[in-house]
Write a protein that holds these residues in place. Structure first.
Motif, PDB file in Angstrom:
ATOM      1  N   TYR A 254       3.827  30.025 -27.169  1.00 50.59           N
ATOM      2  CA  TYR A 254       5.028  28.947 -27.372  1.00 50.59           C
ATOM      3  C   TYR A 254       5.267  27.902 -26.102  1.00 50.59           C
ATOM      4  CZ  TYR A 254       5.585  32.097 -31.265  1.00 50.59           C
ATOM      5  OH  TYR A 254       5.441  32.913 -32.628  1.00 50.59           O
ATOM      6  N   MET A 255       5.320  28.703 -25.003  1.00 46.90           N
ATOM      7  CA  MET A 255       5.500  27.897 -23.762  1.00 46.90           C
ATOM      8  C   MET A 255       4.564  26.516 -23.537  1.00 46.90           C
ATOM      9  SD  MET A 255       8.690  28.343 -22.638  1.00 46.90           S
ATOM     10  CE  MET A 255       8.580  27.866 -21.233  1.00 46.90           C
ATOM     11  N   ASN A 256       3.342  26.803 -23.931  1.00 46.43           N
ATOM     12  CA  ASN A 256       2.313  25.928 -23.663  1.00 46.43           C
ATOM     13  C   ASN A 256       2.020  25.065 -24.857  1.00 46.43           C
ATOM     14  OD1 ASN A 256       1.325  26.612 -21.024  1.00 46.43           O
ATOM     15  ND2 ASN A 256       0.794  28.586 -21.673  1.00 46.43           N
ATOM     16  N   ASP A 257       2.899  25.328 -25.984  1.00 49.55           N
ATOM     17  CA  ASP A 257       2.547  24.523 -27.265  1.00 49.55           C
ATOM     18  C   ASP A 257       3.165  23.255 -26.919  1.00 49.55           C
ATOM     19  OD1 ASP A 257       2.404  23.465 -29.787  1.00 49.55           O
ATOM     20  OD2 ASP A 257       3.611  24.934 -30.565  1.00 49.55           O
ATOM     21  N   PRO A 258       2.307  22.136 -26.884  1.00 49.45           N
ATOM     22  CA  PRO A 258       2.774  20.966 -26.969  1.00 49.45           C
ATOM     23  C   PRO A 258       3.702  20.079 -27.868  1.00 49.45           C
ATOM     24  CG  PRO A 258       0.506  20.611 -27.525  1.00 49.45           C
ATOM     25  CD  PRO A 258       0.649  22.338 -27.204  1.00 49.45           C
ATOM     26  N   TYR A 259       3.997  20.981 -28.818  1.00 51.88           N
ATOM     27  CA  TYR A 259       4.581  20.382 -30.101  1.00 51.88           C
ATOM     28  C   TYR A 259       5.781  21.480 -30.527  1.00 51.88           C
ATOM     29  CZ  TYR A 259       0.508  17.654 -30.933  1.00 51.88           C
ATOM     30  OH  TYR A 259      -0.709  16.857 -30.867  1.00 51.88           O
ATOM     31  N   ILE A 260       5.982  22.192 -29.166  1.00 52.67           N
ATOM     32  CA  ILE A 260       7.160  23.066 -29.232  1.00 52.67           C
ATOM     33  C   ILE A 260       8.701  22.461 -29.696  1.00 52.67           C
ATOM     34  CG2 ILE A 260       7.601  23.182 -26.972  1.00 52.67           C
ATOM     35  CD1 ILE A 260       7.941  26.359 -29.378  1.00 52.67           C
ATOM     36  N   LEU A 261       8.651  21.212 -29.051  1.00 55.00           N
ATOM     37  CA  LEU A 261       9.762  20.315 -29.323  1.00 55.00           C
ATOM     38  C   LEU A 261       9.398  19.211 -30.080  1.00 55.00           C
ATOM     39  CD1 LEU A 261      11.580  20.387 -25.854  1.00 55.00           C
ATOM     40  CD2 LEU A 261      12.176  21.839 -27.739  1.00 55.00           C
ATOM     41  N   SER A 262      10.122  18.971 -30.994  1.00 52.24           N
ATOM     42  CA  SER A 262       9.891  17.687 -31.919  1.00 52.24           C
ATOM     43  C   SER A 262       9.806  16.471 -31.180  1.00 52.24           C
ATOM     44  CB  SER A 262      10.497  17.619 -33.077  1.00 52.24           C
ATOM     45  OG  SER A 262      11.713  17.408 -32.755  1.00 52.24           O
ATOM     46  N   VAL A 263       9.284  15.192 -31.467  1.00 51.02           N
ATOM     47  CA  VAL A 263       9.564  14.099 -30.702  1.00 51.02           C
ATOM     48  C   VAL A 263      10.945  13.499 -30.804  1.00 51.02           C
ATOM     49  CG1 VAL A 263       8.980  12.428 -32.545  1.00 51.02           C
ATOM     50  CG2 VAL A 263       8.397  11.750 -30.482  1.00 51.02           C
ATOM     51  N   SER A 264      11.755  13.887 -31.891  1.00 50.36           N
ATOM     52  CA  SER A 264      13.248  13.493 -31.962  1.00 50.36           C
ATOM     53  C   SER A 264      13.955  14.152 -30.900  1.00 50.36           C
ATOM     54  CB  SER A 264      13.556  13.767 -33.384  1.00 50.36           C
ATOM     55  OG  SER A 264      13.646  14.932 -33.899  1.00 50.36           O
ATOM     56  N   GLU A 265      13.774  15.596 -30.709  1.00 52.80           N
ATOM     57  CA  GLU A 265      14.307  16.435 -29.705  1.00 52.80           C
ATOM     58  C   GLU A 265      13.950  16.125 -28.262  1.00 52.80           C
ATOM     59  OE1 GLU A 265      14.928  20.773 -30.769  1.00 52.80           O
ATOM     60  OE2 GLU A 265      12.759  20.226 -31.145  1.00 52.80           O
ATOM     61  N   VAL A 266      12.818  15.461 -28.131  1.00 52.30           N
ATOM     62  CA  VAL A 266      12.511  15.032 -26.692  1.00 52.30           C
ATOM     63  C   VAL A 266      13.291  13.643 -26.312  1.00 52.30           C
ATOM     64  CG1 VAL A 266      10.572  14.319 -25.198  1.00 52.30           C
ATOM     65  CG2 VAL A 266      10.338  16.233 -26.756  1.00 52.30           C
ATOM     66  N   LEU A 267      13.180  12.985 -27.432  1.00 53.43           N
ATOM     67  CA  LEU A 267      13.848  11.415 -27.207  1.00 53.43           C
ATOM     68  C   LEU A 267      15.064  11.768 -27.086  1.00 53.43           C
ATOM     69  CD1 LEU A 267      13.679   8.429 -27.492  1.00 53.43           C
ATOM     70  CD2 LEU A 267      13.722   8.633 -29.657  1.00 53.43           C
ATOM     71  N   SER A 268      15.963  12.432 -27.755  1.00 51.76           N
ATOM     72  CA  SER A 268      17.179  12.710 -27.577  1.00 51.76           C
ATOM     73  C   SER A 268      17.296  13.150 -26.326  1.00 51.76           C
ATOM     74  CB  SER A 268      17.822  13.979 -28.667  1.00 51.76           C
ATOM     75  OG  SER A 268      17.555  13.500 -30.019  1.00 51.76           O
ATOM     76  N   ILE A 269      16.760  14.209 -25.692  1.00 49.07           N
ATOM     77  CA  ILE A 269      17.088  14.586 -24.217  1.00 49.07           C
ATOM     78  C   ILE A 269      16.965  13.557 -23.327  1.00 49.07           C
ATOM     79  CG2 ILE A 269      16.207  16.266 -22.456  1.00 49.07           C
ATOM     80  CD1 ILE A 269      15.304  18.230 -24.715  1.00 49.07           C
ATOM     81  N   HIS A 270      16.040  12.609 -23.518  1.00 50.91           N
ATOM     82  CA  HIS A 270      15.802  11.407 -22.491  1.00 50.91           C
ATOM     83  C   HIS A 270      17.087  10.570 -22.706  1.00 50.91           C
ATOM     84  CE1 HIS A 270      11.731  12.515 -21.906  1.00 50.91           C
ATOM     85  NE2 HIS A 270      11.516  11.688 -21.114  1.00 50.91           N
ATOM     86  N   ASN A 398       0.885  13.845 -25.105  1.00 50.56           N
ATOM     87  CA  ASN A 398      -0.451  13.811 -24.158  1.00 50.56           C
ATOM     88  C   ASN A 398      -1.104  15.257 -24.061  1.00 50.56           C
ATOM     89  OD1 ASN A 398       1.455  15.471 -22.722  1.00 50.56           O
ATOM     90  ND2 ASN A 398       1.922  14.045 -21.141  1.00 50.56           N
ATOM     91  N   GLY A 399      -0.695  16.387 -24.849  1.00 53.77           N
ATOM     92  CA  GLY A 399      -1.471  17.769 -24.984  1.00 53.77           C
ATOM     93  C   GLY A 399      -0.608  18.505 -24.356  1.00 53.77           C
ATOM     94  N   SER A 400       0.571  18.150 -23.436  1.00 49.65           N
ATOM     95  CA  SER A 400       1.544  18.880 -23.051  1.00 49.65           C
ATOM     96  C   SER A 400       2.849  18.625 -23.663  1.00 49.65           C
ATOM     97  CB  SER A 400       1.620  18.726 -21.538  1.00 49.65           C
ATOM     98  OG  SER A 400       0.406  19.083 -20.763  1.00 49.65           O
ATOM     99  N   ILE A 401       3.215  17.530 -23.866  1.00 43.63           N
ATOM    100  CA  ILE A 401       4.604  17.280 -24.532  1.00 43.63           C
ATOM    101  C   ILE A 401       4.532  15.839 -25.085  1.00 43.63           C
ATOM    102  CG2 ILE A 401       5.738  16.170 -22.341  1.00 43.63           C
ATOM    103  CD1 ILE A 401       8.313  17.931 -23.077  1.00 43.63           C
ATOM    104  N   TRP A 402       5.584  15.289 -25.667  1.00 38.18           N
ATOM    105  CA  TRP A 402       5.591  13.967 -26.034  1.00 38.18           C
ATOM    106  C   TRP A 402       5.983  12.885 -25.067  1.00 38.18           C
ATOM    107  CZ3 TRP A 402       3.888  12.431 -30.647  1.00 38.18           C
ATOM    108  CH2 TRP A 402       3.630  13.386 -31.893  1.00 38.18           C
ATOM    109  N   GLU A 403       5.198  12.042 -24.548  1.00 39.60           N
ATOM    110  CA  GLU A 403       5.525  11.103 -23.658  1.00 39.60           C
ATOM    111  C   GLU A 403       6.476   9.967 -24.230  1.00 39.60           C
ATOM    112  OE1 GLU A 403       1.728  10.682 -20.793  1.00 39.60           O
ATOM    113  OE2 GLU A 403       1.358   9.860 -22.851  1.00 39.60           O
ATOM    114  N   ILE A 404       7.588   9.863 -23.341  1.00 40.67           N
ATOM    115  CA  ILE A 404       8.547   8.996 -23.689  1.00 40.67           C
ATOM    116  C   ILE A 404       8.581   7.670 -23.184  1.00 40.67           C
ATOM    117  CG2 ILE A 404      10.916   8.730 -24.323  1.00 40.67           C
ATOM    118  CD1 ILE A 404       9.806  10.428 -26.058  1.00 40.67           C
ATOM    119  N   TYR A 405       8.263   6.771 -23.718  1.00 35.80           N
ATOM    120  CA  TYR A 405       8.175   5.288 -22.760  1.00 35.80           C
ATOM    121  C   TYR A 405       9.130   4.397 -23.497  1.00 35.80           C
ATOM    122  CZ  TYR A 405       6.096   1.006 -21.186  1.00 35.80           C
ATOM    123  OH  TYR A 405       6.128  -0.317 -20.644  1.00 35.80           O
ATOM    124  N   PHE A 406       9.884   3.614 -22.767  1.00 38.03           N
ATOM    125  CA  PHE A 406      10.632   2.735 -23.269  1.00 38.03           C
ATOM    126  C   PHE A 406      10.294   1.407 -22.913  1.00 38.03           C
ATOM    127  CE2 PHE A 406      14.177   6.460 -22.462  1.00 38.03           C
ATOM    128  CZ  PHE A 406      14.149   6.545 -23.820  1.00 38.03           C
TER     129      PHE A 406
END
Length: 435
Positions: A254-270, A398-406
């Motif tokens: 689970y910790m190595n799953d690149p999709y464990i967090l959705s893109v909306s979650e990752v974006l919200s954290i940023h 990127n295979g590890s997590i969603w890359e957030i670029y503004f």
């Protein structure tokens, strides 16, 4: 478990011995006695040796047939029961399931060596960590991690010199824990002004411990498969990464799953990290200095400060739509910020009022710059509106997590839709000139 059992046996027999002494003392003084039923219950709860020893040490109830015969009989029966259990256990010692039980008992009775082994394995899985040493917080986190760990041997299959033992593992919901821990790690990594510190094992386990203490997780049952081979008269467990993962109910996967967090979650954290910035941090983050290019030494700092104050106060966001398609995602984001269209509209009116005066004609360049800069500052101070701008963003995994670029569209929306405000300002200017 063995330690607790030994402590219990010692304690119950000490209690039995002491109660016999107390009862003897009360008998001599003619006071209220301990019921015989209570003494027999203590004996049946494996305190029989203490009761028997107390009988002859204090010379108490040795002439009561129920005690003189009953207590020794209980002692003999309990010794026979213990002997039977040891006999059954010895027969199982040469079986694969016993080797598995010995291994799993180490997890239930965590000591420093077991914790160090777990930490070292995690260090291999996370090679960026600086050290594999353990401290109090690390030990506490590992202890919390396995606090609810239970196991049950499900099946044993022996095929010559090899065997497979399946075990039902009960532990907390590792998928939910991995999500929470990944959120915590991401929050630290995207902090605009993080503390300067080395990324160590202790930091990782400190986050793990905080996550476990801050959340409550359901218990779930998973299955682990132990593969063993015979070596001499015993069995050796063939350990590998699959088994290590199964023992922690898939936590490593689970910790190595690149999709464990959705893109909306990752974006919200940023974006939440941006919301936490102070006006001073916003200035540094955006690299703002004379944002409106007034080139006026007397006013530009005050203008920048008022602009940033409103931006920091007004900034907010809403994820309108999020569509994930494999390793790509499209997001419609609504950005709330200072309403620069309203600011420049107010500024336009003030400029026109100033332009209609004879003072604007008489003022020299320095005075003219001061006056127009002051009007811009007043326009910012009078603004009480916010602006919401919808933008389309595309992100990739990127295979590890969603890359957030503004990109520039986000920056423009963040700064109050500056482009739209300038276009409106220019349109009003052309309409004024034509009229």
């Amino acid at each position: 478990m063995k330690t607790l059992l030994i402590v219990y046996i010692i304690a119950i027999n000490l209690i039995g011995f002491c109660i016999m002494g107390i009862d003897k003392r009360k008998a001599r003084r003619g006071k209220w006695r301990v019921p015989e039923k209570t003494l027999f219950i203590i004996a049946l709860l494996f305190g029989s040796i203490g009761i028997l020893t107390g009988m002859y040490f204090f010379r108490h109830k040795t002439k009561h047939l129920s005690f003189a015969i009953g207590i020794p009989a209980i002692v003999i029966l309990q010794f026979l029961l213990v002997g039977l259990l040891f006999s059954v256990n010895n027969k199982r010692k040469g079986r694969p399931s016993q080797a598995v039980e010995n291994e799993l008992s180490l997890i239930q009775e965590l000591d420093s060596d077991t914790i160090q082994s777990f930490v070292s394995y995690e260090n291999l899985m996370n090679s960026h960590l600086a050290s594999g040493t353990i401290d109090d917080k690390t030990a506490e986190a590992v202890d919390l991690f396995f606090k609810h760990f239970q196991y049950n041997i499900h099946n044993e299959q022996i095929d010559g010199d090899t065997a497979t033992v399946s075990v039902n593992i009960t532990n907390i919901d590792m998928h939910a824990l991995a999500q929470d821990l990944c959120r915590a790690i991401l929050k630290e990594s995207v902090a605009i002004h993080p503390e300067e510190k080395k990324d160590t094992t202790s930091d990782y386990y400190c986050l793990l411990g905080d996550t476990l203490k801050s959340n409550t997780y359901d218990l779930i049952v998973t299955t682990a498969y132990f593969h063993l081979k015979k070596e001499g008269s015993g069995w050796i467990i063939l350990s590998d990464e699959v088994l290590e993962d199964e023992l922690v109910s898939g936590f490593i996967t689970y910790m190595n799953d690149p999709y464990i967090l959705s893109v909306s979650e990752v974006l919200s954290i940023h974006l939440d990290a941006l919301k936490e910035l102070s006006p001073e941090q916003w200035t540094e983050y955006l690299g703002i200095e004379d944002v409106f290019a007034t080139y006026n030494a007397d006013y530009y700092q005050r203008i920048d400060e008022e602009y940033i104050r409103q931006l920091a106060e007004d900034f907010d966001y809403e994820i309108i739509k999020c569509t994930e398609m494999g390793d790509s995602a499209e997001v419609v984001l609504r950005v709330k910020s200072i309403d620069m269209t309203n600011v420049l509209t107010i500024y336009k009116k003030k400029l026109l009022q100033y332009a209609t005066t004879t003072k604007s004609i008489r003022d020299d360049d320095v005075t003219f710059s001061n006056e127009t800069s002051k009007l811009l500052l007043e326009s910012l101070q009078e603004n009480d509106k916010t602006n919401a701008t919808d933008i389309d963003l595309v992100f990739h995994n990127n295979g590890s997590i969603w890359e957030i670029y503004f990109d520039d569209t986000f920056t423009n929306a963040l700064m109050g839709n500056m482009r739209g405000a300038i276009e409106t300002f220019n349109t009003l200017t052309r309409e004024t000139i034509s009229n």
